[in-house]
Design a protein around this motif. Structure first.
Motif, PDB file in Angstrom:
ATOM      1  N   LYS A  80      39.435  45.988  38.635  1.00 18.79           N
ATOM      2  CA  LYS A  80      38.317  45.030  38.650  1.00 18.79           C
ATOM      3  C   LYS A  80      37.507  45.040  37.357  1.00 18.79           C
ATOM      4  CE  LYS A  80      39.360  44.711  43.062  1.00 18.79           C
ATOM      5  NZ  LYS A  80      40.497  43.887  43.378  1.00 18.79           N
ATOM      6  N   ASP A 114      35.427  52.449  50.098  1.00 18.07           N
ATOM      7  CA  ASP A 114      36.183  51.649  49.132  1.00 18.07           C
ATOM      8  C   ASP A 114      35.215  51.251  48.021  1.00 18.07           C
ATOM      9  OD1 ASP A 114      37.335  49.601  47.688  1.00 18.07           O
ATOM     10  OD2 ASP A 114      38.197  48.589  49.427  1.00 18.07           O
ATOM     11  N   TYR A 141      37.054  42.873  52.568  1.00 21.40           N
ATOM     12  CA  TYR A 141      38.476  42.893  52.212  1.00 21.40           C
ATOM     13  C   TYR A 141      39.319  43.275  53.434  1.00 21.40           C
ATOM     14  CZ  TYR A 141      42.512  44.034  49.225  1.00 21.40           C
ATOM     15  OH  TYR A 141      43.734  44.093  48.626  1.00 21.40           O
ATOM     16  N   ILE A 182      33.054  49.320  52.639  1.00 21.17           N
ATOM     17  CA  ILE A 182      33.392  48.725  51.338  1.00 21.17           C
ATOM     18  C   ILE A 182      32.069  48.654  50.586  1.00 21.17           C
ATOM     19  CG2 ILE A 182      34.355  46.719  50.153  1.00 21.17           C
ATOM     20  CD1 ILE A 182      35.868  46.094  52.794  1.00 21.17           C
ATOM     21  N   GLY A 216      46.944  51.193  42.422  1.00 21.51           N
ATOM     22  CA  GLY A 216      45.859  50.346  42.912  1.00 21.51           C
ATOM     23  C   GLY A 216      45.230  50.968  44.140  1.00 21.51           C
ATOM     24  N   SER A 217      44.014  50.534  44.468  1.00 18.76           N
ATOM     25  CA  SER A 217      43.409  51.099  45.686  1.00 18.76           C
ATOM     26  C   SER A 217      44.156  50.609  46.919  1.00 18.76           C
ATOM     27  CB  SER A 217      41.912  50.793  45.776  1.00 18.76           C
ATOM     28  OG  SER A 217      41.601  49.542  45.285  1.00 18.76           O
ATOM     29  N   GLN A 218      44.821  49.478  46.790  1.00 19.18           N
ATOM     30  CA  GLN A 218      45.601  48.920  47.896  1.00 19.18           C
ATOM     31  C   GLN A 218      46.629  49.931  48.435  1.00 19.18           C
ATOM     32  OE1 GLN A 218      45.187  46.129  49.564  1.00 19.18           O
ATOM     33  NE2 GLN A 218      46.967  46.490  50.840  1.00 19.18           N
ATOM     34  N   ALA A 267      35.976  49.896  45.055  1.00 19.85           N
ATOM     35  CA  ALA A 267      36.695  49.089  44.056  1.00 19.85           C
ATOM     36  C   ALA A 267      35.723  48.365  43.113  1.00 19.85           C
ATOM     37  CB  ALA A 267      37.603  48.080  44.756  1.00 19.85           C
ATOM     38  N   PHE A 268      34.538  48.031  43.614  1.00 15.90           N
ATOM     39  CA  PHE A 268      33.571  47.296  42.785  1.00 15.90           C
ATOM     40  C   PHE A 268      32.381  48.161  42.377  1.00 15.90           C
ATOM     41  CE2 PHE A 268      35.904  43.807  44.763  1.00 15.90           C
ATOM     42  CZ  PHE A 268      36.128  42.987  43.661  1.00 15.90           C
ATOM     43  N   SER A 282      39.328  51.536  41.917  1.00 12.99           N
ATOM     44  CA  SER A 282      40.285  50.581  41.359  1.00 12.99           C
ATOM     45  C   SER A 282      40.068  50.435  39.861  1.00 12.99           C
ATOM     46  CB  SER A 282      40.082  49.215  42.021  1.00 12.99           C
ATOM     47  OG  SER A 282      40.893  48.256  41.385  1.00 12.99           O
ATOM     48  N   ASN A 316      32.732  43.299  49.222  1.00 17.33           N
ATOM     49  CA  ASN A 316      33.276  42.044  48.704  1.00 17.33           C
ATOM     50  C   ASN A 316      33.682  41.233  49.940  1.00 17.33           C
ATOM     51  OD1 ASN A 316      34.972  40.036  47.706  1.00 17.33           O
ATOM     52  ND2 ASN A 316      36.709  41.422  47.449  1.00 17.33           N
ATOM     53  N   ILE A 362      44.873  52.194  50.738  1.00 14.15           N
ATOM     54  CA  ILE A 362      44.411  51.464  51.936  1.00 14.15           C
ATOM     55  C   ILE A 362      45.559  51.426  52.946  1.00 14.15           C
ATOM     56  CG2 ILE A 362      43.766  49.148  52.782  1.00 14.15           C
ATOM     57  CD1 ILE A 362      42.172  48.804  50.126  1.00 14.15           C
ATOM     58  N   ARG A 403      48.217  47.583  38.254  1.00 15.08           N
ATOM     59  CA  ARG A 403      48.214  48.247  39.564  1.00 15.08           C
ATOM     60  C   ARG A 403      47.857  49.723  39.427  1.00 15.08           C
ATOM     61  NH1 ARG A 403      46.499  45.750  41.825  1.00 15.08           N
ATOM     62  NH2 ARG A 403      47.017  46.716  43.809  1.00 15.08           N
TER      63      ARG A 403
HETATM   64  C1  LIG Z   1      37.155  45.588  48.215  1.00 17.36           C
HETATM   65  C2  LIG Z   1      38.536  45.711  47.643  1.00 17.36           C
HETATM   66  N1  LIG Z   1      39.165  46.883  47.699  1.00 17.36           N
HETATM   67  C3  LIG Z   1      40.390  47.055  47.197  1.00 17.36           C
HETATM   68  C4  LIG Z   1      41.077  45.999  46.628  1.00 17.36           C
HETATM   69  C5  LIG Z   1      42.461  46.256  46.078  1.00 17.36           C
HETATM   70  O1  LIG Z   1      42.383  46.364  44.703  1.00 17.36           O
HETATM   71  P1  LIG Z   1      43.488  47.108  43.807  1.00 17.36           P
HETATM   72  O2  LIG Z   1      44.626  47.448  44.691  1.00 17.36           O
HETATM   73  O3  LIG Z   1      43.833  46.156  42.740  1.00 17.36           O
HETATM   74  O4  LIG Z   1      42.813  48.347  43.286  1.00 17.36           O
HETATM   75  C6  LIG Z   1      40.473  44.747  46.557  1.00 17.36           C
HETATM   76  C7  LIG Z   1      41.191  43.609  45.939  1.00 17.36           C
HETATM   77  O5  LIG Z   1      40.748  42.508  45.890  1.00 17.36           O
HETATM   78  C8  LIG Z   1      39.165  44.600  47.073  1.00 17.36           C
HETATM   79  O6  LIG Z   1      38.543  43.423  47.030  1.00 17.36           O
END
Ligand SMILES: Cc1ncc(COP(=O)(O)O)c(C=O)c1O
Length: 342
Positions: free
Chosen positions: A203, A173, A106, A141, A77-79, A175-176, A200, A145, A82, A211
């Motif tokens: 999404k 980031d 986020y 981001i 996951g991108s988490q 992710a979206f 990510s 989001n 991060i 993950r």
């Molecule tokens: C902007 C953003 N980045 C990263 C994430 C983490 O996503 P994931 O770890 O599922 O890739 C989220 C999760 O809500 C997010 O909103």
């Protein structure tokens, strides 16, 4: 709902259902920006469960093709990235300097940099290049989001050029980003040593549960980060699924069309319903819509009492709605109509 990290996120329906005394299966959960339709996961060959996960050049090629970058690594996951990048920066010998973070967005980014002792500077519009000082890190981001704001690659490249001169970093980031028009991603600049792009698979593909994400970065950084992370951080089934999902152009195209229709319907419904209580037009991107309304907290609780779970922003100034399926939109309509304007 507060998660293990101490921050508030969507999801975690079981805890909310418990708090409101309504069984989880009776809720409509629109609390995240995850696609309500998931990639149809193929059967997983037994060997995938048995063997340790392996680096798969073919997956990297497929992902590189999908994201538009030659150099990338898989992440849980991108988490995962991060959380890793601030410590990695310190390991490289940089100072605990300043990190620019979006005022709204986020919050796991902020938490990760704070934990490593960096100084947070919030921005509501990208910092001007004249505001940057040596060793500044800027986190963007993109798209944001929950605000939905999206910066152009030109704006980010201008920033990157200056950050590179200042020994700073630009972390984007994305992710979206999957559902944005082509050309908005910073992927093609991610081989510059000062640029990191997070992706990510959760999404757009509706696969948050496996993950999986990717980091696009300079090969030297990828090597350092892989070493820092240690082996087997991403499970084999996730790798197997991603290989199919990222290569499946036909599914991606029809999925995008389906989401576009759902998203347009949600946006026009929310604009109609909350007009004239909106403090600004409905915001958001394809996978979520954010309504800035007066008394958002009261609306949030009223919806929870009727088993509709949306995301109240951290600032308490808006509700963010994930995409409902057509049948859920009908329930959302009925539920919102049954609540008196607060
Ligand atoms: C902007 C953003 N980045 C990263 C994430 C983490 O996503 P994931 O770890 O599922 O890739 C989220 C999760 O809500 C997010 O909103």
């Amino acid at each position: 709902l507060q998660t293990e990290s101490g921050l508030i996120h969507g999801g975690n329906l079981n805890a909310l259902a418990g708090a409101y005394g309504i069984a989880p299966q009776n809720w409509i959960d629109l609390s995240t920006g995850i696609s309500p339709v998931s990639y149809p996961v193929p059967d997983i060959p037994p060997g995938v469960w048995r063997q340790l996960p392996q680096e798969d050049p073919e997956l990297l090629k497929i992902a590189g093709n999908y994201y538009g970058a030659d150099e990338l690594m898989v992440t849980s996951g991108s988490q995962a990235m991060i959380q890793t990048l601030p410590g990695y920066r310190l390991q490289l010998g940089f100072q605990k300097a300043r990190v620019w973070l979006p005022l709204q967005g986020y919050k796991e980014h902020e938490k990760a940099w704070c934990q490593q002792g960096f100084l947070v500077q919030h921005y509501s519009q990208l910092p001007e290049v004249s505001q940057l000082i040596p060793q500044d890190v800027v986190v963007v981001i993109n798209p944001n989001n929950p605000t939905g704001e999206c910066y152009s690659p030109q704006q980010l490249c201008d920033l990157l050029t200056v950050l590179a001169q200042l020994q700073g970093w630009l972390i984007v980031d994305e992710a979206f980003m999957d559902s944005e028009p082509e050309g908005f991603s910073m992927a093609e600049y991610s081989n510059q040593p000062e640029c990191f792009v997070l992706k990510s698979v959760g999404k757009f593909f509706g696969l948050a549960g496996i993950r999986l994400g990717f980091l696009l970065a300079n090969p030297q950084h990828l090597q350092g980060l892989k070493r820092l992370q240690g082996p087997w951080q991403v499970n084999g089934a996730a790798l197997y699924i991603a290989k199919h999902a990222l290569a499946d152009k036909a599914w991606q195209a029809s999925h995008l069309q389906q989401l576009q229709a759902l998203s347009a319907e949600l946006e026009s419904f929310l604009s109609r319903h909350f007009h004239p209580h909106l403090t600004r037009p409905v915001a958001g991107r394809l996978l979520f819509k954010t309504c800035y309304i007066r008394n958002a907290t009261a609306w949030y609780h009223a919806l929870c009492q009727k088993a509709v779970y949306v995301r109240l922003t951290d600032e308490g100034d808006a509700l963010r709605f994930g995409l409902p399926l057509a049948s859920q939109l009908k329930v959302l309509n009925d539920t919102l109509s049954s609540i008196e304007f607060i």
